[in-house]
Design an enzyme around this catalytic site. Structure first.
Site, PDB file in Angstrom:
ATOM      1  N   SER A 140       4.673  12.697  -6.915  1.00  0.00           N
ATOM      2  CA  SER A 140       3.501  12.031  -7.478  1.00  0.00           C
ATOM      3  C   SER A 140       2.482  13.065  -7.921  1.00  0.00           C
ATOM      4  O   SER A 140       2.424  14.181  -7.379  1.00  0.00           O
ATOM      5  CB  SER A 140       2.864  11.115  -6.432  1.00  0.00           C
ATOM      6  OG  SER A 140       1.618  10.601  -6.867  1.00  0.00           O
ATOM      7  N   TYR A 154       0.242  10.060   2.360  1.00  0.00           N
ATOM      8  CA  TYR A 154       0.897   9.848   1.072  1.00  0.00           C
ATOM      9  C   TYR A 154       0.906  11.133   0.237  1.00  0.00           C
ATOM     10  O   TYR A 154       1.965  11.627  -0.168  1.00  0.00           O
ATOM     11  CB  TYR A 154       0.225   8.714   0.297  1.00  0.00           C
ATOM     12  CG  TYR A 154       0.950   8.390  -0.989  1.00  0.00           C
ATOM     13  CD1 TYR A 154       2.105   7.608  -0.961  1.00  0.00           C
ATOM     14  CD2 TYR A 154       0.516   8.889  -2.209  1.00  0.00           C
ATOM     15  CE1 TYR A 154       2.796   7.338  -2.129  1.00  0.00           C
ATOM     16  CE2 TYR A 154       1.204   8.619  -3.379  1.00  0.00           C
ATOM     17  CZ  TYR A 154       2.339   7.836  -3.336  1.00  0.00           C
ATOM     18  OH  TYR A 154       3.034   7.573  -4.489  1.00  0.00           O
TER      19      TYR A 154
END
Length: 266
Positions: A140, A154
């Protein structure tokens, strides 16, 4: 079998389903895995009829430690080996770290870090022996910019996947194995619906920052074939990544704080 086999995790929707379609369009047979059997079967039937490839589905929950082995044992039982691995399965865990249960965080680490690493480790030797392999770890943009408050592990898990991919890429340059970390930003998928941040993400993020799952998967496939270690799809995301590298860390952290955690959701 003459055709190569691609294993796609988290293949029931979003980037995973998009990868399944693009890999099938390039002649790969598919092994698709996720928790939702009905969705997997529907996608498998779609690509089988459209592209004439063989499809296998394996219902598995990657938060279970034995899931990677179970998936690969299923493929072995069908006489197949993995030539292309798309480590796509993932989700977000909202909330401040102290307000979550460790059981939830441990399961998150299993899905986001341990399972991708184990799957890559299990299939890598065969790829090296055959002098052909493709591994894409879907990371990401969050792994390339300073972390924000909330969704605490995350960005950390995505940064791990990026560094892991870079090292694995360098190790396998002479082995015919391509390794890429795909680092999308905001992507239209079920990601924000699942973690309950759809309304916030949609209202706080301009439309020009969003990409479609098909666009992201296409960029990832191209980077995989070109053997690029890191792929950041989309001009806005490339600009954000470049700015994050260029400015001092304290400035970047202050910027993340001022944005109210917007980038934690990608």
């Amino acid at each position: 079998m003459d055709r190569k086999l691609a294993l796609v995790t988290g293949a029931s929707a979003g980037i995973g389903a998009a990868f399944a379609r693009i890999l099938a369009s390039h002649g790969y047979d598919l092994a698709l895995t996720a928790r939702r059997v009905e969705r997997l079967d529907a996608i498998a039937e779609e690509v089988r009829l459209r592209y004439g490839v063989e499809t296998l589905t394996v219902a598995a929950d990657l938060s279970e430690p034995d899931a990677p082995g179970t998936i690969l044992d299923h493929l072995t039982a069908h006489g197949r080996t993995v030539d292309c691995l798309i480590n796509n399965a993932g989700y977000g865990l909202p909330g401040a770290y102290a307000e979550t249960r460790w059981k939830e965080q441990a399961a998150f680490i299993q899905v986001m870090v341990t399972s991708p690493c184990e799957l890559a480790h299990r299939v890598l030797a065969g790829m090296q022996q055959r002098k052909f392999g493709r591994i894409v770890n879907v990371a990401s943009l969050a792994g390339l910019v300073p972390a924000a408050a909330g969704h605490t592990l995350y960005a950390a898990s995505k940064a791990f996947l990026i560094k892991f991919s870079q090292s694995l890429h360098l190790e396998n340059v002479p082995e015919g194995v391509h390794v890429t970390a795909l680092c999308p930003g905001f992507t239209w998928s079920e990601f924000h619906d699942v973690n309950g941040t759809r309304a916030l993400a949609s209202s706080s993020t301009p439309a020009w920052l969003w990409m479609g799952a098909d666009e992201v998967a296409a960029a990832g496939y191209e980077a995989m074939e070109a053997n690029r270690a890191v792929c950041v799809p989309g001009a806005p995301n490339k600009a954000i990544s470049a700015i994050a590298k260029a400015i001092p860390d304290e400035w970047a952290l202050a910027l993340m704080a001022s944005q109210g955690g917007r980038f934690r959701k990608v």
